[in-house]
Design a protein around this motif. Structure first.
Motif, mmCIF file in Angstrom:
data_model
loop_
_atom_site.group_PDB
_atom_site.id
_atom_site.type_symbol
_atom_site.label_atom_id
_atom_site.label_comp_id
_atom_site.label_asym_id
_atom_site.label_seq_id
_atom_site.Cartn_x
_atom_site.Cartn_y
_atom_site.Cartn_z
ATOM 1 N N LYS A 232 0.831 -1.210 0.000
ATOM 2 C CA LYS A 232 0.000 0.000 0.000
ATOM 3 C C LYS A 232 0.861 1.254 0.000
ATOM 4 O O LYS A 232 0.441 2.292 -0.469
ATOM 5 C CB LYS A 232 -0.927 -0.003 1.222
ATOM 6 C CG LYS A 232 -1.966 -1.123 1.190
ATOM 7 C CD LYS A 232 -2.842 -1.065 2.424
ATOM 8 C CE LYS A 232 -3.874 -2.186 2.418
ATOM 9 N NZ LYS A 232 -4.723 -2.179 3.637
ATOM 10 N N GLU A 233 2.061 1.141 0.548
ATOM 11 C CA GLU A 233 2.989 2.270 0.578
ATOM 12 C C GLU A 233 4.247 1.873 -0.201
ATOM 13 O O GLU A 233 5.344 1.759 0.342
ATOM 14 C CB GLU A 233 3.333 2.642 2.016
ATOM 15 C CG GLU A 233 2.107 3.013 2.838
ATOM 16 C CD GLU A 233 2.480 3.408 4.264
ATOM 17 O OE1 GLU A 233 3.646 3.721 4.507
ATOM 18 O OE2 GLU A 233 1.584 3.385 5.121
ATOM 19 N N ALA A 234 4.067 1.612 -1.468
ATOM 20 C CA ALA A 234 5.158 1.110 -2.306
ATOM 21 C C ALA A 234 6.277 2.128 -2.452
ATOM 22 O O ALA A 234 7.407 1.763 -2.784
ATOM 23 C CB ALA A 234 4.618 0.717 -3.674
ATOM 24 N N HIS A 235 5.988 3.411 -2.232
ATOM 25 C CA HIS A 235 7.031 4.424 -2.362
ATOM 26 C C HIS A 235 8.018 4.383 -1.206
ATOM 27 O O HIS A 235 9.111 4.952 -1.298
ATOM 28 C CB HIS A 235 6.375 5.814 -2.441
ATOM 29 C CG HIS A 235 5.591 6.169 -1.209
ATOM 30 N ND1 HIS A 235 4.314 5.660 -0.991
ATOM 31 C CD2 HIS A 235 5.889 6.953 -0.130
ATOM 32 C CE1 HIS A 235 3.858 6.139 0.167
ATOM 33 N NE2 HIS A 235 4.796 6.917 0.709
ATOM 34 N N GLU A 236 7.609 3.745 -0.102
ATOM 35 C CA GLU A 236 8.480 3.665 1.078
ATOM 36 C C GLU A 236 9.525 2.568 0.892
ATOM 37 O O GLU A 236 9.282 1.528 0.276
ATOM 38 C CB GLU A 236 7.642 3.348 2.320
ATOM 39 C CG GLU A 236 6.667 4.433 2.703
ATOM 40 C CD GLU A 236 7.330 5.497 3.568
ATOM 41 O OE1 GLU A 236 8.544 5.381 3.834
ATOM 42 O OE2 GLU A 236 6.631 6.442 3.965
ATOM 43 N N GLN A 237 10.705 2.798 1.440
ATOM 44 C CA GLN A 237 11.737 1.775 1.464
ATOM 45 C C GLN A 237 11.487 0.804 2.605
ATOM 46 O O GLN A 237 10.952 1.176 3.654
ATOM 47 C CB GLN A 237 13.123 2.409 1.623
ATOM 48 C CG GLN A 237 13.645 3.104 0.372
ATOM 49 C CD GLN A 237 15.074 3.581 0.558
ATOM 50 O OE1 GLN A 237 15.454 3.990 1.651
ATOM 51 N NE2 GLN A 237 15.857 3.538 -0.513
ATOM 52 N N LEU A 238 11.885 -0.459 2.406
ATOM 53 C CA LEU A 238 11.695 -1.501 3.412
ATOM 54 C C LEU A 238 13.064 -1.922 3.948
ATOM 55 O O LEU A 238 13.909 -2.418 3.201
ATOM 56 C CB LEU A 238 10.970 -2.717 2.811
ATOM 57 C CG LEU A 238 10.698 -3.883 3.764
ATOM 58 C CD1 LEU A 238 9.724 -3.453 4.874
ATOM 59 C CD2 LEU A 238 10.135 -5.084 3.014
ATOM 60 N N ALA A 239 13.282 -1.716 5.241
ATOM 61 C CA ALA A 239 14.542 -2.099 5.886
ATOM 62 C C ALA A 239 14.473 -3.570 6.291
ATOM 63 O O ALA A 239 13.502 -3.987 6.937
ATOM 64 C CB ALA A 239 14.809 -1.222 7.110
ATOM 65 N N ILE A 240 15.489 -4.326 5.918
ATOM 66 C CA ILE A 240 15.517 -5.758 6.192
ATOM 67 C C ILE A 240 16.890 -6.138 6.754
ATOM 68 O O ILE A 240 17.857 -5.380 6.651
ATOM 69 C CB ILE A 240 15.250 -6.590 4.924
ATOM 70 C CG1 ILE A 240 16.244 -6.194 3.832
ATOM 71 C CG2 ILE A 240 13.827 -6.424 4.444
ATOM 72 C CD1 ILE A 240 16.260 -7.109 2.665
ATOM 73 N N THR A 241 16.975 -7.341 7.331
ATOM 74 C CA THR A 241 18.238 -7.815 7.911
ATOM 75 C C THR A 241 19.029 -8.696 6.951
ATOM 76 O O THR A 241 20.246 -8.791 7.063
ATOM 77 C CB THR A 241 17.968 -8.620 9.201
ATOM 78 O OG1 THR A 241 17.031 -9.668 8.898
ATOM 79 C CG2 THR A 241 17.391 -7.733 10.276
ATOM 80 N N ASP A 242 18.361 -9.356 6.014
ATOM 81 C CA ASP A 242 19.006 -10.293 5.107
ATOM 82 C C ASP A 242 19.031 -9.726 3.687
ATOM 83 O O ASP A 242 17.984 -9.431 3.103
ATOM 84 C CB ASP A 242 18.267 -11.634 5.123
ATOM 85 C CG ASP A 242 19.023 -12.725 4.378
ATOM 86 O OD1 ASP A 242 20.155 -12.451 3.930
ATOM 87 O OD2 ASP A 242 18.493 -13.840 4.254
ATOM 88 N N VAL A 243 20.229 -9.550 3.141
ATOM 89 C CA VAL A 243 20.363 -8.986 1.793
ATOM 90 C C VAL A 243 19.776 -9.925 0.748
ATOM 91 O O VAL A 243 19.131 -9.496 -0.216
ATOM 92 C CB VAL A 243 21.861 -8.725 1.488
ATOM 93 C CG1 VAL A 243 22.026 -8.121 0.103
ATOM 94 C CG2 VAL A 243 22.461 -7.800 2.535
ATOM 95 N N LYS A 244 19.982 -11.231 0.933
ATOM 96 C CA LYS A 244 19.473 -12.217 -0.018
ATOM 97 C C LYS A 244 17.954 -12.183 -0.073
ATOM 98 O O LYS A 244 17.347 -12.237 -1.152
ATOM 99 C CB LYS A 244 19.962 -13.607 0.384
ATOM 100 C CG LYS A 244 19.643 -14.692 -0.625
ATOM 101 C CD LYS A 244 20.236 -16.022 -0.182
ATOM 102 C CE LYS A 244 19.902 -17.126 -1.179
ATOM 103 N NZ LYS A 244 20.452 -18.431 -0.738
ATOM 104 N N LEU A 245 17.330 -12.086 1.103
ATOM 105 C CA LEU A 245 15.872 -11.992 1.151
ATOM 106 C C LEU A 245 15.392 -10.702 0.490
ATOM 107 O O LEU A 245 14.337 -10.682 -0.172
ATOM 108 C CB LEU A 245 15.397 -12.058 2.607
ATOM 109 C CG LEU A 245 13.897 -11.950 2.846
ATOM 110 C CD1 LEU A 245 13.159 -13.122 2.206
ATOM 111 C CD2 LEU A 245 13.591 -11.891 4.335
#
Length: 423
Positions: free
Chosen positions: A82-95
């Motif tokens: 729904k907020e595709a313009h936002e960046q998503l912070a994750i812990t795994d680069v592969k994921l």
């Protein structure tokens, strides 16, 4: 910026309220000293709780393997898309790469994100409401046990206990087969002694005895499916002039039953050897390429496990299996043995007696590297073993050619000196 945070209880999506603070990585931990400070940095946007341990195990397994699980995909579609313009912070680069490929979401991973995740984990009880600390602890423990059982159950290729049992059983079968075949040859030899000298192969001998029975049947018996034509003709000729004694039908029946046992055990031994070969290529492919499956399995069995074998230095691998000779040599102050189980490797066997010590030392050094790579590495290919074996074969050819050149160099001079003495 949104933050994807995985817990044993479910997936949490946080909204970063002040992204400017992420630029100060070294002092970011101060913003998570208390739950009140943490709530000023991030805010819980959505929490998707796992329904049961099975779902949690499936999600954790997918996360470990760097795959996008069904539950995570559902959460990301429902909340983050729904907020595709936002960046998503994750812990795994592969994921992150998988998420970007399948859902077209921009993912970010940086030292600041890692520090942010650490802060969220420290204040997880205050940030995720409605989830008591005792419940989170129980879920974490249950998921850890389930994940361990899953890895043990669905990764049997890494269980080297099967190799230890298989090689021990293979040695026991060889001993029993030798006893049975010796007894069969001696027993039937009273009736048809010439057959044992004509047929040297043990399995072919037992199959022939099983088909012939009484030697008087040889003349009308077709043995071409077991023996070559020339040997078959020799057997028929020997049966006509045999000096063996007559035996009863009951004796022949017992001998044939013993032959059945030998044939059955031989077939099972062949099947067990194929199983051992496949298991060795799955668990220790590089060691198998270096020394062969039988020698490699005996080394693992002698050490107790592949991990224990990986802890041994190359000098220990070289004399593993020759402990009695080693301590006897140390006690009597004589030369220590140059090789143990590794002596039966093909590289050591094909060299001359003069170079066996050198080759066994070099083979032990390369095998020690291969063992550690197999035990502690993540890859399951045998490229390193193939490369090192090629180097050892080149070194072996050099040593052999060096010895031949030395003989060719000195031999004419020796002949010349000898001829001069005669004159």
């Amino acid at each position: 910026m949104l933050v994807l945070f995985e817990t044993a209880a479910g997936y949490a999506i946080f909204k970063v309220l002040d992204e400017q603070k992420l630029q100060q990585v070294d002092s970011l931990w101060k913003e998570f000293e208390t739950p009140e400070k943490a709530n000023k940095v991030v805010k819980l946007k959505h929490f998707e709780k796992f329904q049961d341990t099975t779902e949690a195990l499936a999600a954790a397994t997918a996360m470990v393997e760097g795959k996008l699980g069904k539950s995570l995909k559902k959460v990301l579609k429902k909340v983050v898309a729904k907020e595709a313009h936002e960046q998503l912070a994750i812990t795994d680069v592969k994921l992150g790469g998988v998420i970007k490929e399948k859902l077209n979401l921009s993912c970010v991973h940086s030292p600041a994100v890692a520090e942010l995740m650490r802060g969220i984990r420290n204040q997880m009880e205050g940030l995720i409401t409605g989830l008591p600390a005792r419940e989170i602890s129980a879920m974490s423990l249950g998921l850890a046990h389930s994940l361990s059982r899953y890895k043990l159950k669905f990764s049997p290729d890494k269980v080297d206990t099967m190799i230890v049992q298989a090689i021990s059983l293979l040695d026991d079968l060889d001993k029993e087969l030798n006893n049975y075949i010796m007894r069969c040859r001696e027993w039937y030899g009273w009736h048809f002694p010439e057959l044992g000298k004509i047929i040297t192969d043990n399995l072919a001998y037992c199959k022939s005895v099983r088909k012939i029975g009484d030697r008087t049947n040889v003349a009308s018996m077709e043995l071409s499916d077991i023996l070559p034509e020339e040997i078959e003709a020799e057997v028929k000729l020997a049966a006509e002039i045999s000096m063996g004694t007559e035996v009863s039908e009951e004796d022949i029946a017992n001998i044939m039953h013993l032959c059945d046992q030998v044939i059955e055990i031989t077939e099972y031994r062949s099947q067990l050897y194929d199983y051992l070969k496949n298991r060795m290529m799955a668990i220790a492919p590089n060691l198998t390429v270096m020394v062969g499956e039988l020698v490699g399995a005996r080394l693992i069995s002698h050490a107790g496990s592949l991990l224990n074998l990986a802890k041994h230095p190359a000098s220990t691998v070289q004399i593993l299996g020759a402990e009695k000779a080693l301590f006897r040599a140390l006690k009597t102050r004589r030369d220590t043995p140059k090789y143990g189980l590794i002596y039966h490797a093909s590289l050591v066997g094909q060299t001359t007696a003069k170079n066996k010590g050198k080759i066994s030392r070099m083979l032990a050094a390369k095998s020690a590297l291969a063992i550690r790579y197999d035990a502690l590495g993540e890859d399951t290919n045998a490229e390193m073993g193939v490369e090192n074996r090629a180097k050892l074969e080149a070194r072996l050819r050099y040593l052999e050619e060096k010895g031949i050149r030395r003989i060719m160099f000195f031999h004419p001079r020796c002949l010349d000196l000898t001829s001069r003495q005669h004159f």
